[in-house]
Design an enzyme around this catalytic site. Structure first.
Site, PDB file in Angstrom:
ATOM      1  N   TYR A 142       0.861  -1.182   0.000  1.00 21.34           N
ATOM      2  CA  TYR A 142       0.000   0.000   0.000  1.00 21.34           C
ATOM      3  C   TYR A 142       0.897   1.232   0.000  1.00 21.34           C
ATOM      4  O   TYR A 142       1.868   1.281   0.767  1.00 21.34           O
ATOM      5  CB  TYR A 142      -0.897  -0.010   1.245  1.00 21.34           C
ATOM      6  N   ASP A 237       9.365   2.958  -0.730  1.00 20.84           N
ATOM      7  CA  ASP A 237       8.350   3.666   0.048  1.00 20.84           C
ATOM      8  C   ASP A 237       8.598   3.335   1.524  1.00 20.84           C
ATOM      9  O   ASP A 237       8.206   2.280   2.002  1.00 20.84           O
ATOM     10  CB  ASP A 237       6.947   3.226  -0.390  1.00 20.84           C
ATOM     11  N   LYS A 265       4.847   9.444   8.585  1.00 18.57           N
ATOM     12  CA  LYS A 265       4.697   8.900   9.946  1.00 18.57           C
ATOM     13  C   LYS A 265       5.722   9.444  10.931  1.00 18.57           C
ATOM     14  O   LYS A 265       5.626  10.583  11.369  1.00 18.57           O
ATOM     15  CB  LYS A 265       4.693   7.368   9.885  1.00 18.57           C
TER      16      LYS A 265
HETATM   17  P1  KE4 Z   1      -0.663   8.570   4.507  1.00 16.23           P
HETATM   18  O1  KE4 Z   1      -1.176   9.265   3.276  1.00 16.23           O
HETATM   19  O2  KE4 Z   1      -1.742   7.746   5.202  1.00 16.23           O
HETATM   20  O3  KE4 Z   1       0.099   9.479   5.458  1.00 16.23           O
HETATM   21  O4  KE4 Z   1       0.487   7.524   4.022  1.00 16.23           O
HETATM   22  C1  KE4 Z   1       0.133   6.559   3.054  1.00 16.23           C
HETATM   23  C2  KE4 Z   1       1.102   5.398   3.142  1.00 16.23           C
HETATM   24  C3  KE4 Z   1       2.101   5.289   2.184  1.00 16.23           C
HETATM   25  N1  KE4 Z   1       3.007   4.282   2.235  1.00 16.23           N
HETATM   26  C4  KE4 Z   1       2.973   3.366   3.228  1.00 16.23           C
HETATM   27  C5  KE4 Z   1       3.994   2.271   3.241  1.00 16.23           C
HETATM   28  C6  KE4 Z   1       1.978   3.434   4.237  1.00 16.23           C
HETATM   29  O5  KE4 Z   1       1.955   2.494   5.224  1.00 16.23           O
HETATM   30  C7  KE4 Z   1       1.020   4.463   4.196  1.00 16.23           C
HETATM   31  C8  KE4 Z   1      -0.099   4.583   5.215  1.00 16.23           C
HETATM   32  N2  KE4 Z   1      -0.238   3.476   6.128  1.00 16.23           N
HETATM   33  C9  KE4 Z   1      -1.541   3.252   6.659  1.00 16.23           C
HETATM   34  C10 KE4 Z   1      -1.466   2.072   7.634  1.00 16.23           C
HETATM   35  N3  KE4 Z   1      -1.306   0.831   6.980  1.00 16.23           N
HETATM   36  C11 KE4 Z   1      -2.116   4.462   7.318  1.00 16.23           C
HETATM   37  C12 KE4 Z   1      -3.348   4.213   8.184  1.00 16.23           C
HETATM   38  C13 KE4 Z   1      -4.593   4.662   7.507  1.00 16.23           C
HETATM   39  O6  KE4 Z   1      -4.742   4.446   6.288  1.00 16.23           O
HETATM   40  O7  KE4 Z   1      -5.435   5.225   8.243  1.00 16.23           O
END
Ligand code: KE4
Length: 428
Positions: A142, A237, A265
């Site tokens: 993801y 990523d 994060k």
């Molecule tokens: P954000 O746009 O949510 O800040 O980041 C996206 C993203 C990009 N790349 C990786 C490897 C990520 O894990 C994420 C976001 N992770 C999720 C949890 N698996 C965020 C939690 C959510 O979607 O509320």
């Protein structure tokens, strides 16, 4: 009716699914999500006064634990000055310099406001730099909710069993190729089928979004060699793994340097910060230095920079923090494995550093093919039993659990005991 349930009933008429991000809605585990009120260190407190040991840490940012005194003090000081200008500040220089110093593959960096913004911007840049249109991602990974990534994605997309999301055009989807994580032959196949047309390969170098799945021995090195050979940019990523699995992220832990890196994060210490960076010759294509446009009203805002800078200063300033995280996470994983062995349960526990996942499947999990065999019903029951015992895990099988430096021996012991009781309860 407790306050969380009442608040969720209200939320359902105000917000789609009652939440501002799907994984929070407890759809995969049932029941009504817990509304949180306060947090400190490794603990959360909900609106009904219940306390939990927190293994989400806001989905990764709180490696130092909630409300670290030095981060809070720095934020108070900054709040008294200003929160945002929309003009350059020294804080952006300081955080950029810290990131460049800590992350091996980053020579220049651009701040944005989320991991999604970082990955969206990074693939636009990769396409511009290589003048190629396709990207390749891995099933179960993801990279945020950008159109190009909602193809066989992990995290909430996998959790909710959504096919590739509606609203993503077929032409966009055509430009996203997919392969199997830890299977270099599946990548070679795509490269052969689309010679000189792939701009970048984007991956979570340690996957967190199908649950925690480490790279097999040699996989990252093979990807690096393939990208160099084919003129494809390698994009790590590290939104989740950055500053998590090592001070310099997975690229430092596995000693494989990508051309581009995305971050999020931990970099914001709990405030909204994302970033992308990499080789200077690539980054200098970003406006206004170059023609690739990307912008953001609150990018680099002083409040978020302050939280991120204080967090990275703490992480890079104490050599004992990562060994502590390693020790505590290993103790937890060993305790869980001991419970599984004692109960004769076939489940699999993967861990890298202070991120780990208990998979309810009897297959070793190296890719999405194995992860998707998990018994998500059983995970839902496990989650509920652990929540009853004051342990707050990700409300979805296809996520990672995170420890902070504030998870002490008592937290670990209590979690291992709760795990033992919960496993007994669900397999009865
Ligand atoms: P954000 O746009 O949510 O800040 O980041 C996206 C993203 C990009 N790349 C990786 C490897 C990520 O894990 C994420 C976001 N992770 C999720 C949890 N698996 C965020 C939690 C959510 O979607 O509320």
């Amino acid at each position: 009716m407790n306050k969380s349930t009442t608040l969720f009933d209200d939320a359902l008429s105000l917000l789609p699914g009652g939440v501002n991000s799907p994984v929070r809605a407890f759809r995969a585990v049932g029941g009504s999500p817990v509304f949180m009120e306060s947090a400190a260190g490794s603990k959360l407190r909900d609106v009904d006064g219940n306390e939990y040991i927190d293994y989400i840490g806001s989905w990764g940012p709180f490696i130092l634990g909630h409300s670290h005194p030095r981060v809070v003090a720095a934020l108070h000081a900054q709040l008294d000055k200003a929160t945002s200008f929309g003009a350059p500040t020294e804080l952006e220089n300081l955080l950029a310099a810290k990131i460049i110093d800590m992350v091996p593959g980053i020579e220049m960096v651009r701040m944005v406001n989320s991991g999604t913004e970082a990955t969206l911007s990074a693939i636009r840049l990769a396409r511009a730099f290589t003048r190629r249109e396709k990207i390749l991602k891995f099933e179960g990974c993801y990279h945020g909710h950008g159109d190009s990534f909602l193809i066989k994605a992990g995290s909430g997309v996998a959790t909710l069993g959504l096919p590739d999301s509606p609203g993503v055009t077929s032409s966009t989807a055509e430009d996203t190729l997919t392969a199997r994580f830890n299977d270099i032959d599946s990548v070679e196949e795509m490269v052969k089928a689309f010679p000189d047309r792939i701009a970048c390969i984007i991956l979570e170098p340690v996957v967190g979004n199908m649950g925690c799945v480490p790279p097999d021995e040699g996989f990252l090195e093979a990807l690096r060699a393939l990208c160099t050979r084919e003129g494809i940019l390698l994009l790590f990523d590290e939104v989740m793994t950055g500053f998590r699995v090592a001070p310099g992220g997975a690229q430092q832990r596995y000693n494989v340097t990508p051309d581009l890196t995305t971050l999020g994060k931990i970099i914001g210490g709990g405030l909204p910060v994302g970033a992308y960076g990499g080789r200077r010759d690539i980054m200098e294509m970003i406006a206004p230095a170059g023609p690739v446009y990307q912008a953001g009203t609150l990018s680099g805002n002083p409040l978020a920079m302050t939280a991120g800078l204080e967090t990275l200063r703490l992480l890079s300033g104490d050599d004992g923090l990562y060994p502590l995280l390693e020790r505590q996470a290993a103790r937890l994983a060993d305790g869980i494995r001991g419970n599984l062995d004692e109960l004769g349960l076939p489940y699999v526990s993967n861990r890298v550093g202070s991120m780990l996942t208990l998979f309810f499947t009897d297959k070793p999990v190296h890719s999405w093919d194995e992860a998707k065999t998990c018994d998500t019903e059983l995970y839902a029951r496990y989650f509920t039993e652990m929540l009853k015992r004051g342990i707050y895990l990700a409300p979805a099988q296809f996520e990672a659990a995170f420890l902070s430096i504030m998870h002490d021996d008592d937290d670990i012991d209590r979690t291992i005991e709760a795990n033992r009781e919960s496993l007994r309860a669900i397999v009865k």
